[in-house]
Design a protein around this motif. Structure first.
Motif, PDB file in Angstrom:
ATOM      1  N   LEU A 250       0.870  -1.337  -0.183  1.00  8.31           N
ATOM      2  CA  LEU A 250      -0.118   0.054   0.178  1.00  8.31           C
ATOM      3  C   LEU A 250       0.986   1.242  -0.089  1.00  8.31           C
ATOM      4  O   LEU A 250       1.446   1.385   0.915  1.00  8.31           O
ATOM      5  CB  LEU A 250      -0.834  -0.114   1.133  1.00  8.31           C
ATOM      6  N   THR A 252      -0.513   4.524  -0.618  1.00 12.22           N
ATOM      7  CA  THR A 252      -1.701   5.447  -1.100  1.00 12.22           C
ATOM      8  C   THR A 252      -1.380   6.881  -0.564  1.00 12.22           C
ATOM      9  O   THR A 252      -2.515   7.675  -0.637  1.00 12.22           O
ATOM     10  CB  THR A 252      -2.851   4.782  -0.574  1.00 12.22           C
ATOM     11  N   PRO A 257      -6.351   4.557   3.060  1.00  9.29           N
ATOM     12  CA  PRO A 257      -5.271   3.535   3.201  1.00  9.29           C
ATOM     13  C   PRO A 257      -5.702   2.131   2.908  1.00  9.29           C
ATOM     14  O   PRO A 257      -5.066   1.301   3.341  1.00  9.29           O
ATOM     15  CB  PRO A 257      -4.686   3.930   4.560  1.00  9.29           C
ATOM     16  N   TYR A 386       2.697  -1.540   4.161  1.00 12.18           N
ATOM     17  CA  TYR A 386       2.430  -0.497   3.748  1.00 12.18           C
ATOM     18  C   TYR A 386       3.619   0.868   4.201  1.00 12.18           C
ATOM     19  O   TYR A 386       4.274   0.279   5.316  1.00 12.18           O
ATOM     20  CB  TYR A 386       0.944   0.186   4.752  1.00 12.18           C
ATOM     21  N   LEU A 388       3.812   4.975   4.583  1.00 12.02           N
ATOM     22  CA  LEU A 388       3.151   6.079   4.629  1.00 12.02           C
ATOM     23  C   LEU A 388       3.598   7.152   5.339  1.00 12.02           C
ATOM     24  O   LEU A 388       4.604   6.812   6.171  1.00 12.02           O
ATOM     25  CB  LEU A 388       1.519   5.925   4.953  1.00 12.02           C
TER      26      LEU A 388
END
Length: 471
Positions: A250, A252, A257, A386, A388
């Motif tokens: 991920l 994003t 998310p 992920y 982020l």
């Protein structure tokens, strides 16, 4: 520059013919969109998000394992969001600056500092390996001070940098004028380990390199849901098709998310910038800007400035706007009040450029966390990773985040996954209305500190809790 005043009376006329579009993306070489996904498919690795983080993840995954089937799913076009709208400052820091890393992870600060420098070196090598011409120039950066307390802060930053082996240099008024000549700034700090690049050419180059290696990319394909299945695959739903992936990364940014646990990890902060029309050599000489360095100022509400390849000045920052309820809305990337403020501040900083018009005005959304830098982790028993929360300094760190996600998906314990900034998530933001009230109190307090140099009780409390908000 501590406030938006005084405002020269003619600054608004310089915005009259400005395009309301990101300068970097407003070019004929913008690649044509790739087809959206319209048929169900499977893959080894699905990457959600076609910005820097997602494209680095796909590129490194495919390069290391050419047999791996890698699919990138982008809801708009690659680079449409933050990756195509930022200032193009490529920092060696993974922690939003050395001071932030030392404050939050003192025991690991030297490791994080070394990993950041190694990442920037590898970033440049990868550009060369894949023939990505994005104007990468390691021309350094000057941080400038407008007040006595900001100048004192630069002395502290200089001492800290030398503790970690950085060859920074303090600049007095005469020395500073060799880098930039402005009546606003009185002192500076030269940092050589800093790069500038063209954000759009970087994202387009990464996209092309991925396609050359056989990565599949579907644009205009929004992922609307993620479901971990007992079959060992993760299902991604899109408007016209579904994807069954063995693993998912991920990337994003500030967009949804897809994991509920991350819903309070970040807030969207809107940042804005202007670019001038192309300047003549004598105009640049009038402001003393002959080098390839970038410039930031030392205020809490800081500005960032850099030259472009066609001799424009990009001038951005100052306002960092949070809206109640954390909306992510393209309409909010246009904010005339902020463009007016920036135009007035530019006129104040560069009176020698009176009459220079602005060609482009735009905004974008920053994924800000309570600790100002990226975080990473896994879900679905290690099948989803992920990275982020890059908080406005992610151009270089996105490559590191991509490697961390691939390490986590592979179950590898590496130097990259060892630091606490990876192992421990940031403190979440509170729900509304406390979130908005806290952000506003912080923003107002930081603005007051820029004016009087005093850190009030609210900011000192946040410091003790290891929390805050940064523009």
């Amino acid at each position: 520059m501590t406030t938006a005043a005084p405002r020269p009376t003619d600054h608004r006329s310089r915005l009259r013919d400005t395009k309301t579009a990101p300068y970097w993306l407003d070019r004929p070489e913008h690649p044509a969109p790739l087809p959206r996904l319209t048929a169900d498919t499977t893959c080894d690795l699905a990457v959600v998000g076609g910005g820097y983080t997602g494209l680095w993840t796909a590129l490194l995954a495919k390069r290391d394992h050419p047999e791996r089937d890698v699919l990138v799913l982008e809801q708009n076009t690659c680079g449409h969001a933050a990756s195509g709208r930022n200032g193009g400052f490529c920092s060696p820091s993974l922690t939003h600056g050395l001071a932030n890393g030392v404050e939050r992870w003192p025991a690991e600060a030297r490791l994080l500092h070394r990993l950041g420098l190694e990442n920037l070196d590898a970033f440049r090598r990868d550009l060369d390996t894949h023939g990505i011409d994005c104007g990468f120039t390691r021309g350094g950066k000057v941080t400038v001070a407008a007040t006595p307390w900001q100048a004192e802060g630069l002395k502290g930053a200089h001492a800290l940098a030398h503790r970690f082996g950085e060859h920074t240099r303090l600049l007095d008024g005469a020395q500073l004028r060799e880098y930039v000549d402005s009546p606003v700034w009185t002192a500076g700090l030269w940092s050589p380990d800093y790069a500038l690049l063209d954000p759009a050419r970087l994202v387009w180059g990464l996209r092309a390199a991925c396609l050359d290696l056989g990565v599949r990319i579907a644009e205009h394909t929004e992922v609307t849901a993620l479901t971990a299945r007992h079959t060992g695959r993760v299902r991604l739903a899109t408007p016209y098709a579904a994807v069954g992936a063995r693993q998912v990364a991920l990337a994003t940014n500030i967009y949804r998310p897809l994991l509920k646990r991350l819903s309070l990890s970040m807030i969207p902060v809107y940042d804005y910038a202007l670019t001038t029309e192309p300047l003549r050599d004598d105009q640049l000489a009038a402001v003393g800007w002959s080098g390839d360095h970038g410039i930031t100022d030392a205020g809490n509400q800081f500005h960032y400035l850099r030259k472009t390849d066609d001799h424009r000045i990009l001038f951005g920052g100052y306002d960092a706007v949070y809206h109640y309820g954390s909306p992510v809305d393209e309409a909010r990337t246009q904010r005339p009040a902020t463009f007016d403020t920036l135009a007035a501040q530019f006129a104040e900083a560069f009176p020698a450029l009176a009459g220079v018009r602005f060609s482009h005005a735009w905004g974008g959304v920053i994924d800000s966390t309570t600790r100002f830098c990226m975080f990473a982790g896994t879900a679905a028993r290690g099948r989803v990773s992920y990275a982020l929360g890059f908080t406005g300094l992610g151009v270089g760190a996105t490559r590191y985040g991509a490697q961390v996600m691939l390490d986590l998906l592979a179950g590898r314990r590496t130097e990259r996954t060892r630091p606490a900034m990876i192992r421990r998530p940031p403190v979440p933001f509170p729900p509304e209305p406390v979130r908005y009230l806290g952000v506003e109190a912080t923003r107002r307090s930081m603005a007051r500190e820029d004016v009087d140099g005093r850190r009030n009780l609210w900011l000192r409390t946040l410091d003790r809790l290891g929390l805050g908000f940064d523009s």
